[in-house]
Design an enzyme around this catalytic site. Structure first.
Site, PDB file in Angstrom:
ATOM      1  N   GLU A   1       2.227  -4.744  -2.437  1.00 39.73           N
ATOM      2  CA  GLU A   1       0.825  -5.177  -2.338  1.00 39.73           C
ATOM      3  C   GLU A   1       0.826  -6.687  -2.472  1.00 39.73           C
ATOM      4  OE1 GLU A   1      -1.630  -3.191  -1.674  1.00 39.73           O
ATOM      5  OE2 GLU A   1      -0.852  -1.211  -2.159  1.00 39.73           O
TER       6      GLU A   1
ATOM      7  N   CYS B   1      -6.810 -10.893  -4.264  1.00 47.54           N
ATOM      8  CA  CYS B   1      -6.023 -10.728  -3.040  1.00 47.54           C
ATOM      9  C   CYS B   1      -6.972 -10.545  -1.863  1.00 47.54           C
ATOM     10  CB  CYS B   1      -5.089  -9.532  -3.178  1.00 47.54           C
ATOM     11  SG  CYS B   1      -5.916  -8.069  -3.784  1.00 47.54           S
TER      12      CYS B   1
END
Ligand code: NAD
Length: 515
Positions: free
Chosen positions: A267, A301
């Site tokens: 991720e 993110c």
């Protein structure tokens, strides 16, 4: 509220001291004889507490104990494992305020975001409880008479979870709650910048495990990324490494785990864009873009880093957005009304300032903000003013993820052109379109549309729900965590064939007569 006051409210409640053990191997490792690191608050630069770091011997002890626990945990029926996870969710509910406040103090999130982070842990625990009765496998028709085939999903083992500073406990829970329901043991290496949060979380969940009488299931190894992270990536005793963090570190981990043919969930960084078309609800679009760009001071993110505006609304939208940027309250995230807190450290402030210089050098036009912000009384905190920059999509800096609140604004004429700009970056995490035009929306969601793992219409690039599979494509790493069928990553699939006949017919009609 200042840090001293906030600390007084929560440190005792979360069982944190001035010096804390950062290693849990079934019991907390002693403090004596180990190096410590200091946790500082980005709010005012003050020292919060010290944490001990793991030695290689500690790490080995964690792994050995984890293997022992796995032998017991894998045989507990999944619905019973789910009941433990449910209780962990309930325990976290009791600590939502205290743990949320620690998230604010240690990594600088606003109070609502800090509590939101704990809520996300609670949500995923609820999800994992439901899941614990739904690890379904397929039944497959066999080509052979009197044969039955099916798939079953079995626990994988001890899994390594390495997390980033910006979601210091929620990301662990996305992994750990699903993994626990799946029958796995979790070995956590948190970001050193969120070590106290990890210790507090581990204490809360392990009290529940103890109450149930199970062996330790959630291990903790605080230490340097280059040491503990590397030990984990290279360790065949961890069949899966779930890594959340930057692209360069993720690439290194991917290489190391691949060398031993282990599994990864990666991720990594995003470079998310929002497209605003000429037919849009301005209020929704402005709110969505502002939240996406400014929440967590641009350190998500999924932060909106690029804004692609239709030429017909370009000037109007930008003027209104600039107004929002001018008014947004920057400061102590413990104060109500503050929407933009500090960056994590001084290095992040430097990166912010450097990126803006590079953008200007490459032809960008700074239209608002960008400088350091001086907050009275918090001179040692790490605050910046969010920046709005008119940019060209081909500028190198636009293709990078700078983990700070910088929004690059670009203009387009056709939806095809908007998507060309949109997809022209190496990362592929989250994306959004703001439009009331069905054709533009459907084009955005078509195979020619967004190339990201997450695609949103009329809502921000940031702020995912746990029910969906979360992750991104290209250099974001391809991993999926959290909801939907992401649980399959944490289990091993076994295809089973049973012959209940009196002969041994072979597949593909192969004959093997030994008489
Ligand atoms: P980082 O890469 O600096 O650190 C992440 C973790 O890796 C930390 O625990 C760190 O100690 C560890 N680490 C460092 N070197 C290592 C090594 N050689 N081997 C193994 N582990 C090592 O990232 P960060 O600054 O903490 O977090 C910000 C980054 O994370 C951003 O790029 C952001 O986009 C990304 N992120 C991605 C997601 C997602 O779901 N895609 C979610 C949150 C954050």
């Amino acid at each position: 509220m200042n840090i001293t006051e906030a600390k007084k409210q929560i440190m005792g409640k979360l069982e944190l001291d001035d010096v804390n053990s950062g290693i849990f191997y079934g019991e907390w490792a002693k403090i004596e004889g180990r190096d410590t690191m200091v946790s500082y608050s980005p709010i005012d630069g003050s020292q919060i507490a010290e944490v001990t770091m793991a030695t290689e011997e500690d790490y080995q002890k964690v792994l050995d104990r984890a293997q022992e626990s796995f032998k017991i945990w894998r045989d507990i029926p999944a619905p019973q494992r789910g009941l433990l996870v449910k209780e962990i969710g309930n325990e976290l509910r009791k600590y939502k305020t205290a743990l949320g406040k620690l998230v604010s103090i240690e990594v600088g999130k606003t109070i609502v975001e800090g509590e939101g982070e704990v809520q996300e842990m609670i949500d995923i625990a609820d999800f994992a409880l439901g899941l614990s009765r739904q690890f379904y496998g397929l039944t497959i028709v066999s080509e052979r008479p009197h044969h039955r085939m099916y798939e079953q999903w079995l626990p994988l083992g001890s899994i390594g979870v390495i997390t980033s500073f910006n979601f210091p406990c929620a990301v662990w829970a996305w992994n750990a709650m699903i993994a626990a329901a799946a029958g796995d043991i979790c070995v956590w290496k948190p970001s050193s910048k969120g070590a106290l949060i990890a210790i507090a979380t581990t204490k809360i969940v392990n009290r529940v495990v103890e109450k149930f009488g199970y062996p330790p299931l959630f291990f903790l190894v605080v230490g340097r990324g280059r040491e503990v992270g590397e030990w984990m990536a290279n360790d065949p005793a961890l069949p899966l490494i779930s890594f959340t963090g930057s692209i360069p570190t993720g690439k290194r981990i991917a290489e190391n785990v691949a060398k031993r043919l282990g599994r990864t969930i990666l991720e990594l960084g995003g470079n998310n864009a929002a497209i605003v078309t000429d037919q849009t609800d301005m209020t929704i679009a402005l709110r969505g873009v502002a939240f996406g760009a400014l929440a967590t001071a641009g350190q998500r993110c999924t932060t909106t880093r690029r804004l692609i505006l239709h030429q017909a609304i370009y000037d109007e939208f930008l003027t209104k957005l600039k107004n929002i940027f001018e008014k947004v309250k920057i400061g102590n995230p413990l104060e109500p009304g503050v929407l933009v807190g500090p960056l994590i450290d001084e290095k992040a402030v430097e990166n912010h300032l450097n990126a803006i210089q590079q953008a200007i050098h490459q032809g960008g036009k700074l239209i608002f903000g960008g400088e350091k912000a001086n907050i009275p009384g918090l001179e040692n905190g790490h605050y910046v003013i969010p920046a709005l920059i008119e940019a060209n999509p081909d500028m190198d800096i636009v293709k990078e993820e700078t983990f700070a609140p910088i929004l690059y604004v670009m203009k387009y004429r056709t939806i095809e052109e908007a998507l060309e700009i949109h997809n022209n970056v190496p990362q592929g995490l989250s994306s959004a379109i703001f439009t009331n035009n069905l054709r533009d929306e459907e084009y955005f969601l078509s195979p020619s549309g967004s190339d990201c793992g997450i695609a949103n219409a009329n809502t921000s690039t940031a702020g995912a729900e746990i029910g969906g599979a979360f992750g991104g494509e290209k250099e974001t790493g391809g991993g999926r965590e959290s909801g939907s069928d992401a649980w399959k990553n944490y289990m091993r699939r076994q295809t089973v064939t049973i012959n209940y006949g009196k002969d041994l017919p072979l597949s593909q009609g192969v004959k093997f007569d030994i008489d």
